[in-house]
Write an enzyme that holds these catalytic residues in place. Structure first.
Site, PDB file in Angstrom:
ATOM      1  N   TYR A 299      68.379 -11.778-118.900  1.00  0.00           N
ATOM      2  CA  TYR A 299      67.419 -11.243-117.927  1.00  0.00           C
ATOM      3  C   TYR A 299      68.066 -11.076-116.567  1.00  0.00           C
ATOM      4  CZ  TYR A 299      66.924 -16.051-116.130  1.00  0.00           C
ATOM      5  OH  TYR A 299      67.162 -17.299-115.589  1.00  0.00           O
ATOM      6  N   CYS A 300      67.477 -10.161-115.771  1.00  0.00           N
ATOM      7  CA  CYS A 300      67.808 -10.066-114.348  1.00  0.00           C
ATOM      8  C   CYS A 300      66.506 -10.301-113.591  1.00  0.00           C
ATOM      9  CB  CYS A 300      68.462  -8.732-114.003  1.00  0.00           C
ATOM     10  SG  CYS A 300      67.443  -7.281-114.334  1.00  0.00           S
ATOM     11  N   PHE A 301      66.352  -9.793-112.393  1.00  0.00           N
ATOM     12  CA  PHE A 301      65.166 -10.150-111.624  1.00  0.00           C
ATOM     13  C   PHE A 301      63.891  -9.492-112.166  1.00  0.00           C
ATOM     14  CE2 PHE A 301      62.276  -9.712-107.896  1.00  0.00           C
ATOM     15  CZ  PHE A 301      61.976 -11.066-107.789  1.00  0.00           C
TER      16      PHE A 301
END
Length: 366
Positions: free
Chosen positions: A96-98
């Site tokens: 995941y990222c933001f």
């Protein structure tokens, strides 16, 4: 092989304790992350800063081009290897990222050139974080709170660890919840605590426990606060009061404040550990001077210095038990009795550890 597989089955992530690759920059990870996550960033903090400036001045396309310039050649190969190594060791890992946008999609595409598939979290960190916070807010619908009280040193944490349907706030916040509760390793961020707490609540509720046991705490434990809705719900819980002899309380507090604390400081600071430990203990005593009063503070300080001198001379920790006995009797006990008198919680039971354990066995468990 390129793919864009996404998942927002956040509950299964929690229940399966799924390993997560957090590709955000280190500065973002430090502010808050999830249990079982590791930070293997796509870009460094400095790169993120420069890309942000480029985005602000020239737009997304230019910013993306700069990012690809930073992460190319050997740098790109090294970062891909780190992701692949983690995925090899943790086959069910997700990333995941933001917001589940460009960064995680780029990483997913790069990884997919080497392995069949890696799934990314739909909505990224933000969506998963919102899910966890909602679960904390909604958790009171699913369990009845029982609150474990008792004088300082009565062994509440020891008892909590023997009970499966308990949640140990002090363990989650890495703090003993008292004036002398600070630990060397420091406390997690507020966000990290909340995320870990949500995991605990989801896992316990999923097991079908009708009752959950918590230690009696204030709104704050060290620098960490219990989420408001949950704290208000716990304030309505019924109490079980653990009763332990004064001698045993001295022994438990001695192990925690002196014996184990000095061992921990020695591991951390080696030959300088004693100086650091003394300084932190004297700082903690100074914090309670006003509440203790100048005369009792003076006696407490003298008992501590006497114990220090005895340890230096004889290599024995025994004298600290005199200091602990005075601390319990003159500081902690009056404060606890006052709080108990003010407490509006219904007391279901008072008794020893075995009495409380027997009572808990009579409650309906799954």
């Amino acid at each position: 092989m390129l793919n864009s597989s996404e998942s927002n089955d956040f509950k299964s992530l929690v229940l399966n304790k799924t390993p997560l690759i957090d590709v955000r920059a280190p500065i973002e990870f430090k502010k808050g992350s999830f249990p079982y996550s590791v930070n293997l960033p796509l870009i460094t903090d400095e790169e993120r800063h420069l890309i942000g400036i480029k985005y602000k001045n020239f737009g997304n396309e230019e910013a993306v081009m700069l990012g690809h310039k930073f992460v190319s050649g050997e740098v790109k190969e090294k970062r891909i290897k780190a992701w692949l190594d983690f995925k090899k060791d943790n086959p069910n890992a997700m990333l995941y990222c933001f917001r589940g946008g460009q960064r995680s999609k780029i990483v997913q595409e790069w990884i997919s050139e080497y392995i069949p598939e890696i799934i990314r979290l739909k909505g990224g960190y933000k969506a998963f974080r919102n899910y966890l916070m909602n679960e904390i807010d909604n958790s009171p619908k699913y369990f009845n709170p029982l609150i474990l009280g008792g004088h300082t040193g009565s062994g509440k944490t020891i008892l909590l660890k023997k009970i499966e349907n308990s949640i140990d706030f002090e363990g989650l916040v890495n703090h003993r919840g008292s004036s002398f509760g600070k630990k060397i390793t420091g406390q997690p961020s507020q966000i990290d605590f909340e995320n870990s707490l949500a995991y605990e609540l989801i896992q316990k509720v999923n097991k079908g426990f009708m009752n959950l046991l918590f230690e009696d705490e204030g709104k704050y434990i060290g620098s960490i606060n219990i989420p408001k809705n949950l704290a208000e719900y716990l304030s309505q819980g019924s109490m079980l009061v653990l009763e332990t002899s004064f001698e045993e309380r001295i022994s438990i507090t001695f192990d925690e404040y002196i014996l184990n604390a000095q061992k921990d400081y020695k591991k951390e600071f080696e030959e300088d550990y004693f100086v650091f430990w003394i300084n932190d203990m004297q700082t903690a005593m100074k914090r309670i001077e006003k509440r203790l009063g100048s005369m009792r503070y003076k006696v407490l300080n003298e008992l501590f210095i006497e114990a220090l001198n005895f340890q230096n001379k004889k290599g024995s920790l025994e004298k600290y038990k005199n200091w602990i006995a005075y601390l319990l009797k003159e500081y902690y006990d009056p404060m606890y009795e006052y709080q108990l008198e003010k407490n509006k919680k219904k007391i279901l039971l008072k008794g020893s550890s075995s009495v409380i354990l027997d009572y808990l066995q009579t409650l309906k468990l799954p």
